[in-house]
Design a protein around this motif. Structure first.
Motif, mmCIF file in Angstrom:
data_model
loop_
_atom_site.group_PDB
_atom_site.id
_atom_site.type_symbol
_atom_site.label_atom_id
_atom_site.label_comp_id
_atom_site.label_asym_id
_atom_site.label_seq_id
_atom_site.Cartn_x
_atom_site.Cartn_y
_atom_site.Cartn_z
ATOM 1 N N VAL A 1 10.754 20.974 11.819
ATOM 2 C CA VAL A 1 9.709 20.014 11.467
ATOM 3 C C VAL A 1 10.061 18.650 12.061
ATOM 4 N N GLN A 2 9.040 17.865 12.344
ATOM 5 C CA GLN A 2 9.276 16.520 12.840
ATOM 6 C C GLN A 2 8.412 15.520 12.070
ATOM 7 N N VAL A 3 8.906 14.293 11.964
ATOM 8 C CA VAL A 3 8.152 13.222 11.310
ATOM 9 C C VAL A 3 7.206 12.606 12.330
ATOM 10 N N LEU A 4 5.909 12.708 12.066
ATOM 11 C CA LEU A 4 4.908 12.175 12.991
ATOM 12 C C LEU A 4 4.700 10.673 12.813
ATOM 13 N N GLY A 5 4.994 10.185 11.623
ATOM 14 C CA GLY A 5 4.810 8.755 11.365
ATOM 15 C C GLY A 5 4.580 8.496 9.892
ATOM 16 N N VAL A 6 4.503 7.222 9.573
ATOM 17 C CA VAL A 6 4.252 6.790 8.195
ATOM 18 C C VAL A 6 2.900 6.082 8.153
ATOM 19 N N THR A 7 2.048 6.524 7.268
ATOM 20 C CA THR A 7 0.715 5.928 7.150
ATOM 21 C C THR A 7 0.576 5.230 5.803
ATOM 22 N N ARG A 8 -0.265 4.194 5.796
ATOM 23 C CA ARG A 8 -0.573 3.446 4.567
ATOM 24 C C ARG A 8 -1.885 3.963 4.003
ATOM 25 N N ALA B 1 0.843 -1.196 0.000
ATOM 26 C CA ALA B 1 0.000 0.000 0.000
ATOM 27 C C ALA B 1 0.877 1.244 0.000
ATOM 28 N N ARG B 2 0.434 2.250 -0.707
ATOM 29 C CA ARG B 2 1.191 3.505 -0.809
ATOM 30 C C ARG B 2 1.387 4.108 0.583
ATOM 31 N N ARG B 3 2.640 4.541 0.848
ATOM 32 C CA ARG B 3 2.967 5.170 2.116
ATOM 33 C C ARG B 3 2.979 6.690 1.978
ATOM 34 N N GLN B 4 2.661 7.340 3.073
ATOM 35 C CA GLN B 4 2.770 8.795 3.172
ATOM 36 C C GLN B 4 3.419 9.133 4.502
ATOM 37 N N VAL B 5 4.315 10.129 4.452
ATOM 38 C CA VAL B 5 4.983 10.582 5.678
ATOM 39 C C VAL B 5 4.190 11.732 6.275
ATOM 40 N N GLY B 6 3.798 11.569 7.530
ATOM 41 C CA GLY B 6 3.099 12.646 8.229
ATOM 42 C C GLY B 6 4.089 13.586 8.895
ATOM 43 N N LEU B 7 3.944 14.886 8.638
ATOM 44 C CA LEU B 7 4.860 15.891 9.189
ATOM 45 C C LEU B 7 4.104 16.841 10.102
#
Length: 485
Positions: free
Chosen positions: A55-62, A37-43
């Protein structure tokens, strides 16, 4: 903003951009990987003591469309169900044969009919009497071969059920282990995207066998239930029970205990009807083949065999009442209470079969005749032909009640098989088209490599901008150092 804050912001930007680039490249590389599944980086903004720190990386979502995924899985299960049914019904039609096939039941019947006509016209001809015996045994052989093939199909379905149950148990155990790992890794704040991809792939495998509903739980856990409501994974993996057999005969049924049903965690479940929780996938279709479709096809063959036996019973004045006629049940008289499997037990009466120590003249003079009678007497042969072609009521429940000749009865068997095959293939085509459409739609909502590359170009500019900020801060620090000197 202090120089330190500017440097920290630029460094966090570089880190976040690097993470985004890593995810985008993974998306492009896995554009055609099943289950990915396509990933997106939450910032989000990084804040320290009330001040912005970049900025900080909040997590990776599918990026998964749950509704579309569920619909595709149901379609996948339906496609497997229709494939199994269509495959069996095509096999039945091929076994019975079409009218233009010299080995079909219709062709064998036509040859037997013609042999009776020719022998009745020349009853003294041993060659024509032999033709009657030969074509009668060929008709018997055709019914027996069809019986054998149908029972082999039941046995094959039984073996495949065992294989599918084994695959289900293995996959459910793997899902349970993934759930355990996901709970641990999610609690530790680690990226679990790869584990989620693997779990989706495993659930897809299960949904082809049994249509399922996926219920999300806390800490990236899931529970699985069949669409019919039976639990497959809830905390622990369910254990599905089934016992295959080596050989299946027409008399064997699940109701009589000769064949295994299915159990989940020791509890038996129906394998047919509206109360069954496993319908809609390959597992339910295999049970349908073994316990319904094949049994129905065998029932029609047995009904035809019974009709053949009873048509020729009571015509021969040389036989005692109740004695076996031209067609027998394994060499003896037929018991109406033992119809199941009769098509595989039919035999030509030994008295008229030279291969069993009989004599051909008994086809003309009577099965109970001790010696040859007048060679030109074709009365019995004519009566046999009339019995074959005349319409009579059916005693068996394998068909709708009514008067039929044996040719019409055989034609009904062939036409029913063809109609069921055509209907099954039509449903198969519809299911395949639906699955293709949903799969294509899922792919469209998946990874667009062009869009991913465009975003990568934007990231390149962002990375360069953050690098320039760091260079500017470095120049400023150098300037301050020189001023201090």
């Amino acid at each position: 903003m202090s120089i330190t804050s500017a440097l920290a912001g630029a460094l966090s930007g570089l880190s976040a951009t690097s993470r985004q680039a890593e995810i985008l490249s993974s998306n492009v590389a896995n554009a055609t990987t099943p289950g990915y599944a396509r990933r997106q980086v939450g910032l989000g903004a990084a804040v320290l003591a009330g001040h912005g720190q970049g900025v900080q990386v909040l997590g990776v979502t599918r990026d998964v469309d749950r509704h579309l995924l569920g619909e595709r899985r149901v379609a996948q299960a339906g496609g497997g169900d229709r494939d199994v049914r269509a495959e069996f019904l095509q096999r039945v039609e091929q076994t019975l044969g079409t009218a233009d096939n010299p080995s079909s039941l219709a062709a064998r019947l036509a040859a037997f009919d013609q042999a009776l006509v020719e022998s009745a016209g020349r009853p003294e001809s041993q060659a024509r009497l032999n033709s009657v015996a030969t074509t009668a045994k060929a008709l018997i052989s055709g019914l027996a071969a069809a019986t054998t093939d149908i029972q082999n199909a039941r046995a094959s379905a039984d073996r495949r059920i065992g294989e599918e149950v084994g695959k289900l148990n293995s996959t459910l155990q793997q899902l349970h282990e993934l759930n355990v790992n996901l709970r641990s890794f999610t609690g530790a704040g680690r990226d679990v995207s790869a584990l989620l991809d693997e779990r989706q792939r495993l659930v897809d495998q299960i949904s082809a066998i049994v249509p399922v509903r996926e219920i999300p739980r806390d800490l990236n856990q899931i529970a699985l239930f069949t669409v019919g409501g039976a639990p497959l994974l809830e905390g622990s993996a369910a254990v599905i029970g089934f016992t295959p057999v080596h050989t299946i005969t027409p008399e064997m049924t699940q109701a009589l205990g000769g064949l295994s049903g299915i159990s989940i965690n020791g509890r038996p479940y129906d394998t047919a009807g509206s109360a069954s929780p496993i319908l809609g996938g390959t597992l339910g279709a295999l049970f349908s083949v073994r316990d319904e479709l094949a049994v129905g096809a065998q029932g029609k063959l047995d009904a035809a065999a019974r009709d053949l036996v009873e048509r020729f019973a009571g015509l021969d004045p040389t036989l005692a009442p109740g004695a076996a006629g031209l067609f027998t049940d394994g060499g003896g008289a037929f018991d109406p209470l033992d119809e199941a499997g009769l098509a595989g037990r039919l035999r030509l009466n030994p008295a008229a079969d030279p291969a069993q120590g009989g004599a051909l003249f008994r086809l003309r003079d009577g099965l109970g005749a001790a010696t040859e009678g007048p060679p030109g007497n074709g009365t019995l042969l004519t009566a046999l032909h009339s019995a074959l072609t005349g319409a009579r009521p059916l005693a068996s429940t394998g068909f709708i009640a009514g008067n039929r000749s044996f040719a019409v009865l055989t034609s009904d068997i062939l036409s029913d098989a063809s109609a069921m095959r055509l209907s099954a293939q039509s449903e198969q085509s519809f299911s395949a088209a639906r699955l293709t459409a949903l799969t294509d739609l899922e792919a469209q909502n998946g990874i667009d490599t062009d869009q991913e590359m465009q975003e990568l170009l934007v990231l390149e500019k962002n990375y360069a901008a953050n690098a320039k900020v760091i260079q500017a801060v470095a120049d400023m620090i150098d300037t301050l150092i020189r001023l201090d000197g």
